[in-house]
Motif scaffolding. Structure first.
Motif, PDB file in Angstrom:
ATOM      1  N   SER B  95       0.673  -1.163   0.010  1.00  0.00           N
ATOM      2  CA  SER B  95       0.141  -0.090  -0.048  1.00  0.00           C
ATOM      3  C   SER B  95       0.703   1.331   0.196  1.00  0.00           C
ATOM      4  N   GLY B  97       1.055   5.561  -0.802  1.00  0.00           N
ATOM      5  CA  GLY B  97       0.307   6.916  -0.933  1.00  0.00           C
ATOM      6  C   GLY B  97      -0.991   7.134   0.089  1.00  0.00           C
ATOM      7  N   THR B  98      -1.741   8.383   0.178  1.00  0.00           N
ATOM      8  CA  THR B  98      -2.486   8.505   1.162  1.00  0.00           C
ATOM      9  C   THR B  98      -3.675   9.190   0.493  1.00  0.00           C
ATOM     10  N   GLY B  99      -4.865   8.905   0.925  1.00  0.00           N
ATOM     11  CA  GLY B  99      -6.162   9.425   0.431  1.00  0.00           C
ATOM     12  C   GLY B  99      -6.604   9.052  -0.899  1.00  0.00           C
ATOM     13  N   ALA B 100      -6.753  10.046  -1.638  1.00  0.00           N
ATOM     14  CA  ALA B 100      -7.094   9.712  -3.183  1.00  0.00           C
ATOM     15  C   ALA B 100      -6.097   9.178  -4.036  1.00  0.00           C
ATOM     16  N   SER B 102      -3.674   6.817  -2.841  1.00  0.00           N
ATOM     17  CA  SER B 102      -3.273   5.671  -2.205  1.00  0.00           C
ATOM     18  C   SER B 102      -3.570   4.572  -3.339  1.00  0.00           C
ATOM     19  N   LEU B 104      -3.059   0.215  -3.896  1.00  0.00           N
ATOM     20  CA  LEU B 104      -2.956  -0.993  -3.201  1.00  0.00           C
ATOM     21  C   LEU B 104      -2.479  -2.017  -4.439  1.00  0.00           C
TER      22      LEU B 104
END
Lengths: 114, 116
Positions: B95, B97-100, B102, B104
């Motif tokens: 996983s 990145g973050t938020g929008a 992100s 996986l």
């Protein structure tokens, strides 16, 4: 706490038809993500919904769409079905979302396209 | 290039043998998470472990242990004294990145068969 549920568990459709799959997340989880699993391609991410908004999208054609309701339940729709859409479709709910969140998966919907 | 490589596709062992499942990942992020999930024949994926990129401590949980090495970008999983119930497909996932932003990514999975 009830787990993630998916309905229906099995579906048989013919080419050109459309299908809607449903996913009910664990209570309190606002993130629902969808995956397609096939023997050849493995587990592929379709999209993630968080608080009724699509937050992330994988590399799938526009025939694949989804939505999330205010109670966090999510639906996935596939239009104009193709033979290659035959797969196990899994949904997962998460408290934190894709960014490092633990995913809780449902049992999946097995879609067969004839 | 694959972001998550599980080079072993199928492994077959006899009960009580130890087995190690390999996972190599690729990322440019400094903050990321690694996971292992198990998919038994019933089909439902089950979470096993999560590791963040700042925690290189190895972990042991019963017969399961995980070895995270950033220097080799690997996150390997060892089952000690395997049992028939360990037969499943095991997925490693990354996983980023973050938020929008992100993302996986799952590896292709390793099918483990434990014979009695």
């Amino acid at each position: 706490k009830a787990g993630v549920t998916q309905t229906p568990r099995y579906l048989i459709k013919t080419r050109g038809q459309q299908v809607t799959l449903s996913c009910s997340p664990i209570s309190g989880h606002r993130s629902v993500s969808w995956y397609q699993q096939t023997p050849g391609q493995g587990l592929q991410f379709l999209f993630e919904y968080f608080s009724e908004t699509q937050r992330n999208k994988g590399n799938f054609p526009g025939r694949f769409s989804g939505r999330q309701f205010s109670n966090s339940r999510s639906e996935m729709n596939v239009s104009t079905l193709e033979l290659g859409d035959s797969a196990l479709y899994l949904c997962a709910s998460s408290l934190e979302g894709l960014a490092g969140g633990v995913l809780f998966f449902g049992p999946g919907t097995r879609l067969t396209v004839l | 290039a694959q972001k998550v490589t599980q080079a072993q596709t199928e492994i077959s062992v006899v009960e009580k043998e130890d087995v190690t499942l390999d996972c190599v990942y690729e990322t440019r992020d400094t903050t990321y998470y690694l996971f292992w999930y198990k998919q038994p024949p019933s089909g439902e994926l089950v979470f096993l472990i999560r590791r963040n990129s700042f925690d290189e401590q190895n972990e042991i949980s019963g017969r399961y242990s995980w070895n995270f090495q950033k220097s080799t970008s690997s996150f390997n999983f060892t089952i000690t004294a395997s049992q028939v119930v360990d037969s499943a497909v095991y997925f490693c996932a990354l996983s980023e990145g973050t938020g929008a932003n992100s993302k996986l990514t799952f590896g292709k999975g390793i099918t483990l068969s434990v014979r009695p």
